[in-house]
Design an enzyme around this catalytic site. Structure first.
Site, PDB file in Angstrom:
ATOM      1  N   LYS A  87       0.798  -1.205   0.009  1.00 29.82           N
ATOM      2  CA  LYS A  87      -0.045  -0.091   0.027  1.00 29.82           C
ATOM      3  C   LYS A  87       0.908   1.220  -0.041  1.00 29.82           C
ATOM      4  CE  LYS A  87      -3.715   2.012   2.720  1.00 29.82           C
ATOM      5  NZ  LYS A  87      -4.724   1.844   3.936  1.00 29.82           N
ATOM      6  N   SER A 156      -9.536   1.808   3.068  1.00 32.15           N
ATOM      7  CA  SER A 156      -8.516   2.701   2.319  1.00 32.15           C
ATOM      8  C   SER A 156      -7.414   1.669   1.608  1.00 32.15           C
ATOM      9  CB  SER A 156      -7.949   3.817   3.183  1.00 32.15           C
ATOM     10  OG  SER A 156      -7.016   3.060   4.075  1.00 32.15           O
ATOM     11  N   SER A 180     -10.266  -0.336   7.101  1.00 32.90           N
ATOM     12  CA  SER A 180      -9.564  -0.323   5.867  1.00 32.90           C
ATOM     13  C   SER A 180      -8.921  -1.502   5.429  1.00 32.90           C
ATOM     14  CB  SER A 180      -8.548   0.780   5.985  1.00 32.90           C
ATOM     15  OG  SER A 180      -8.996   1.791   6.146  1.00 32.90           O
TER      16      SER A 180
END
Length: 451
Positions: A87, A156, A180
């Site tokens: 990420k 996210s 997330s």
């Protein structure tokens, strides 16, 4: 299962554990696996858009170096040759880490994050950087759901979940501050694992809310998330949430047979009425299939406000952490981010400090549940992935467990009427991650056998 597995190379349909064994034996070379991943990315990326930075030459250089290492008879790590997506809030030395905001455009960290360094030491191939929402909050990035590009992949950790679901990589890392990890895993139909708070060091990872931020892992099976997480658990002096606890041996425990038949506690989460009819129907069928091993348990009334407490803590700490971004260019932040910062500043100190006291009280109540049950079973999300890319979905079924710091894992066991996946979330006692993953693997097997 990954979305549209029929298009995938047979190599990519193997689990990460199976790939690891083949790589270790020399039956598969790291360059062959890397090439297969790059071909799958070329095939699916135009539609899914999971990556914010990817360099095929860099990927192949890593894979060739790992193959040369093995050919020389030198020791290889537990993740030798396995591609992993990161990420884009996780620092990578010399590689852009832009945190989903134009304010950090072109930012190249000088040092790796703790987890990046551990992955390299374990022999993983750093595949690239996956899309995150703005500063790991709610403003969506470009990523689409691999099962239906008209729907959100969640957030996210949107790119990390979508990349695994689309078969682009067998493993990826994300972060969770409220929901997330678990929510995008549910929307994308894969396994998402949020460990006990503090289990994986966060040094070199974007700080949003230090009391809540947790690094987690995505894969297509419970054993696979255990495999990569084993390489990441540890102590780091740079992260005060970590401890010097011994290595948990997650894969060994997760792959083992439960000593007795697990007992599951179905909890009608305080947000149960917000769940879609798909969730209500699917969980009714799930409970019927599980029979007497799944008993409904009622949480004490004070759990009703826990989601709000989680969001209060998040916004206060977010306002502190992201002051530097606001001071560099408030106008470059989304309206939702600006509003969250403003909301955090308005919270009174005694309300914030009182909210920080609640996890201890909530976990005391959960201890009574875990004395009788191996795991709590709740929805991973309020329904399947919503249509449209303007939202990443509601984390209402996740915040309680993030506030408490408990480990959680979601399994892709359910399906909505429109064919999109929905996850079953299992929650365990703090620090008892191995037992939780073993129970999750057992449940996945039971449901597969009864399907």
């Amino acid at each position: 299962m990954a979305a549209e597995t029929g298009e995938m190379s047979p190599i990519l349909q193997l689990s990460a554990v199976e790939l690891r064994e083949r790589l270790a034996k020399g039956a598969l070379r790291a360059v062959e696996l890397a090439e297969a991943c790059l071909e799958q990315i070329e095939r699916r990326e135009p539609e899914v858009q999971a990556w914010t930075w990817l360099d095929g030459d860099h990927v192949m250089a890593q894979a060739k170096a790992l193959d040369a290492l093995r050919a020389q008879g030198r020791p290889t790590g537990p993740l030798h040759g396995l591609p992993v997506g990161l990420k884009d809030v996780i620092d990578t030395a010399g590689i852009p880490t832009e945190n989903g905001t134009p304010i950090d455009a072109g930012r190249k960290p000088a040092r790796d994050a703790y987890v990046t360094e551990r992955l390299k030491q374990a022999g993983a191939v750093i595949m690239g950087k996956t899309v995150t929402t703005e500063l790991a909050f709610f403003a969506p990035g470009k990523t689409r759901n691999p099962h239906n590009p008209r729907h959100t992949p969640g957030g996210s950790s949107s790119g990390s979940a979508a990349a695994v679901a689309a078969g682009m990589v067998p493993l990826s890392l994300g972060t969770q501050t409220v929901g997330s990890m678990i929510r995008p895993a549910s929307f994308c139909g894969i396994v998402g694992y949020k460990p006990t708070f503090g289990a994986i060091p966060r040094s070199g990872v974007l700080e949003q809310a230090a009391s809540l931020d947790t690094i987690g892992t995505f894969a297509r099976s419970v054993e696979d998330v255990a495999l990569v997480s084993d390489a990441l658990f540890g102590y780091d002096a740079g992260d005060p949430a970590t401890t010097t606890a011994p290595a948990p041996r997650l894969l060994e425990i997760a792959a083992s047979r439960p000593p007795v038949q697990p007992a599951l506690a179905f909890v009608k989460h305080p947000a149960w009425d917000k769940a879609s009819p798909d969730v209500h129907d699917a969980f009714g069928e799930l409970r019927e299939a599980l029979g007497e091993i799944c008993e409904e348990v009622e949480l004490p009334p004070h759990f009703a406000g826990a989601q709000g407490l989680c969001e209060l803590v998040q916004k206060v700490e977010l306002a502190k952490s992201f002051h530097r971004y606001e001071s560099r260019g408030r106008e470059q932040l989304s309206e939702r981010m600006q509003a969250a910062i403003d909301d955090g500043r308005r919270v009174l100190a005694h309300d914030y400090l009182a909210a920080r006291d609640w996890p201890r009280l909530l976990n005391a109540a959960l201890d009574a549940v875990f004395e009788r049950f191996d795991a709590i079973v709740v929805p991973a999300s309020a329904g399947p992935a919503p249509e449209g890319l303007e939202t990443t979905g509601d984390p209402v079924f996740n915040g309680i467990w993030t506030l408490c710091g408990t480990p959680a894992v979601t399994l892709p066991l359910l399906q909505a009427h429109n064919g999109l996946p929905m996850g079953v979330q299992l929650v365990g006692r703090c620090g008892d991650d191995g037992r939780l993953l073993r129970t999750a693997r057992w449940l996945a097997e039971q449901m597969s056998e009864s399907a």
